[in-house]
Write a protein that holds these residues in place. Structure first.
Motif, short mmCIF file in Angstrom:
data_model
loop_
_atom_site.label_atom_id
_atom_site.label_comp_id
_atom_site.label_asym_id
_atom_site.label_seq_id
_atom_site.Cartn_x
_atom_site.Cartn_y
_atom_site.Cartn_z
N ALA A 130 0.84 -1.20 0.00
CA ALA A 130 0.00 0.00 0.00
C ALA A 130 0.87 1.25 0.00
O ALA A 130 2.03 1.23 0.40
CB ALA A 130 -0.92 0.00 1.22
N SER A 131 0.28 2.34 -0.43
CA SER A 131 1.02 3.61 -0.51
C SER A 131 1.13 4.27 0.86
O SER A 131 0.35 3.95 1.77
CB SER A 131 0.31 4.56 -1.47
N PRO A 132 2.07 5.20 1.01
CA PRO A 132 2.19 5.91 2.30
C PRO A 132 0.90 6.64 2.69
O PRO A 132 0.59 6.76 3.87
CB PRO A 132 3.32 6.91 2.06
N GLY A 133 0.12 7.09 1.69
CA GLY A 133 -1.14 7.76 1.99
C GLY A 133 -2.14 6.84 2.68
O GLY A 133 -2.85 7.25 3.59
N VAL A 134 -2.20 5.60 2.22
CA VAL A 134 -3.09 4.62 2.86
C VAL A 134 -2.66 4.37 4.29
O VAL A 134 -3.47 4.34 5.22
CB VAL A 134 -3.11 3.29 2.05
N TRP A 135 -1.35 4.19 4.48
CA TRP A 135 -0.84 3.95 5.84
C TRP A 135 -1.08 5.16 6.72
O TRP A 135 -1.36 5.02 7.91
CB TRP A 135 0.64 3.60 5.80
N SER A 136 -0.99 6.35 6.15
CA SER A 136 -1.22 7.57 6.92
C SER A 136 -2.68 7.65 7.39
O SER A 136 -2.95 8.01 8.54
CB SER A 136 -0.86 8.79 6.08
N VAL A 137 -3.61 7.31 6.52
CA VAL A 137 -5.04 7.31 6.90
C VAL A 137 -5.28 6.28 8.00
O VAL A 137 -5.95 6.57 9.00
CB VAL A 137 -5.94 7.04 5.67
N LEU A 138 -4.74 5.08 7.82
CA LEU A 138 -4.92 4.04 8.85
C LEU A 138 -4.28 4.46 10.17
O LEU A 138 -4.83 4.20 11.25
CB LEU A 138 -4.36 2.71 8.36
N HIS A 139 -3.12 5.10 10.08
CA HIS A 139 -2.47 5.58 11.31
C HIS A 139 -3.37 6.59 12.01
O HIS A 139 -3.56 6.52 13.24
CB HIS A 139 -1.11 6.21 11.00
N ASN A 140 -3.95 7.53 11.27
CA ASN A 140 -4.83 8.53 11.89
C ASN A 140 -6.05 7.87 12.53
O ASN A 140 -6.45 8.23 13.63
CB ASN A 140 -5.26 9.58 10.86
N VAL A 141 -6.64 6.91 11.85
CA VAL A 141 -7.82 6.22 12.39
C VAL A 141 -7.46 5.51 13.70
O VAL A 141 -8.15 5.67 14.72
CB VAL A 141 -8.38 5.21 11.36
N PHE A 142 -6.38 4.75 13.70
CA PHE A 142 -6.03 3.99 14.90
C PHE A 142 -5.46 4.88 16.01
O PHE A 142 -5.65 4.60 17.19
CB PHE A 142 -5.07 2.84 14.56
N PHE A 143 -4.78 5.95 15.62
CA PHE A 143 -4.30 6.90 16.64
C PHE A 143 -5.49 7.51 17.37
O PHE A 143 -5.51 7.56 18.60
CB PHE A 143 -3.45 8.00 16.02
N TRP A 144 -6.48 7.99 16.63
CA TRP A 144 -7.64 8.63 17.26
C TRP A 144 -8.50 7.62 18.02
O TRP A 144 -9.07 7.95 19.06
CB TRP A 144 -8.45 9.42 16.23
N LEU A 145 -8.58 6.42 17.53
CA LEU A 145 -9.29 5.37 18.27
C LEU A 145 -8.60 5.12 19.61
O LEU A 145 -9.26 5.07 20.67
CB LEU A 145 -9.34 4.08 17.45
N HIS A 146 -7.30 4.99 19.59
CA HIS A 146 -6.51 4.81 20.81
C HIS A 146 -6.71 6.01 21.75
O HIS A 146 -6.92 5.85 22.95
CB HIS A 146 -5.03 4.62 20.44
N PHE A 147 -6.67 7.20 21.19
CA PHE A 147 -6.85 8.43 21.97
C PHE A 147 -8.22 8.47 22.64
O PHE A 147 -8.33 8.80 23.82
CB PHE A 147 -6.66 9.65 21.06
#
Length: 179
Positions: free
Chosen positions: A111-128
């Motif tokens: 996957a592209s860095p953009g996909v990983w960035s979106v997933l990172h934001n989703v899981f970061f905010w979920l964790h938060f």
């Protein structure tokens, strides 16, 4: 070393929560009394421990993926603004061994860095959100004694120290005993 400490302590918390879940729900100990609200705290603590892993994994994938692949050509490819070269050895992604392992495995998906960035934001905010929920619920739970007990001990110790009137242990008078 920061990532290493985070990973080790995260694994300790995760193992501890798995043991709590085992004792609470699988091998029920009749001596352990609880209320349903206790289960909510156990679930929140477990979710905090579990949700940190994908948040870290997707952060690594977002930061270290190029057209050549994950961690290619070099794990030190972050811009100097994000990670100064002097810190490469101290903060290399391999120190976060759990997130690094999952990032290496998931990186094979291409996957592209953009996909990983979106997933990172989703899981970061979920964790938060899970951590914030835990912190808001904590004062209203029976688990609050974990936070309040050290404060009470410190307060009582300070109060005891002030009532004796001494500022140094060596200045305290020995108790008088009647002969």
């Amino acid at each position: 070393w920061v990532a290493l400490v985070n990973e080790v302590l995260g694994m300790v918390v995760l193992l501890g929560m798995l043991l709590v879940i085992y004792r609470r729900f699988i091998q029920r100990d009749p001596k352990v009394k609880g209320i349903p609200a206790d289960n909510f705290m156990i679930i929140l603590l477990t979710l905090v421990a579990f949700s940190g892993i994908p948040a870290e994994t997707f952060r690594l994938l977002a930061d270290y993926t190029t057209a050549a692949g994950v961690f290619q050509p070099d794990p030190t490819m972050l811009s100097p603004e994000k990670l100064p070269p002097v810190l490469y050895s101290a903060w290399a992604p391999q120190w976060g061994f759990v997130g690094y392992l999952f990032a290496t495995l998931l990186g094979g998906l291409g996957a592209s860095p953009g996909v990983w960035s979106v997933l990172h934001n989703v899981f970061f905010w979920l964790h938060f959100v899970i951590v914030t929920t835990l912190l808001y619920y904590l004062p209203f739970s029976r688990f609050f004694h974990v936070i309040l007990s050290p404060v009470i001990v410190a307060y009582n110790s300070l109060r005891d120290h002030e009532t004796r009137g001494s500022h140094h242990p060596a200045e305290r008078k020995a108790p008088q005993t009647a002969l």
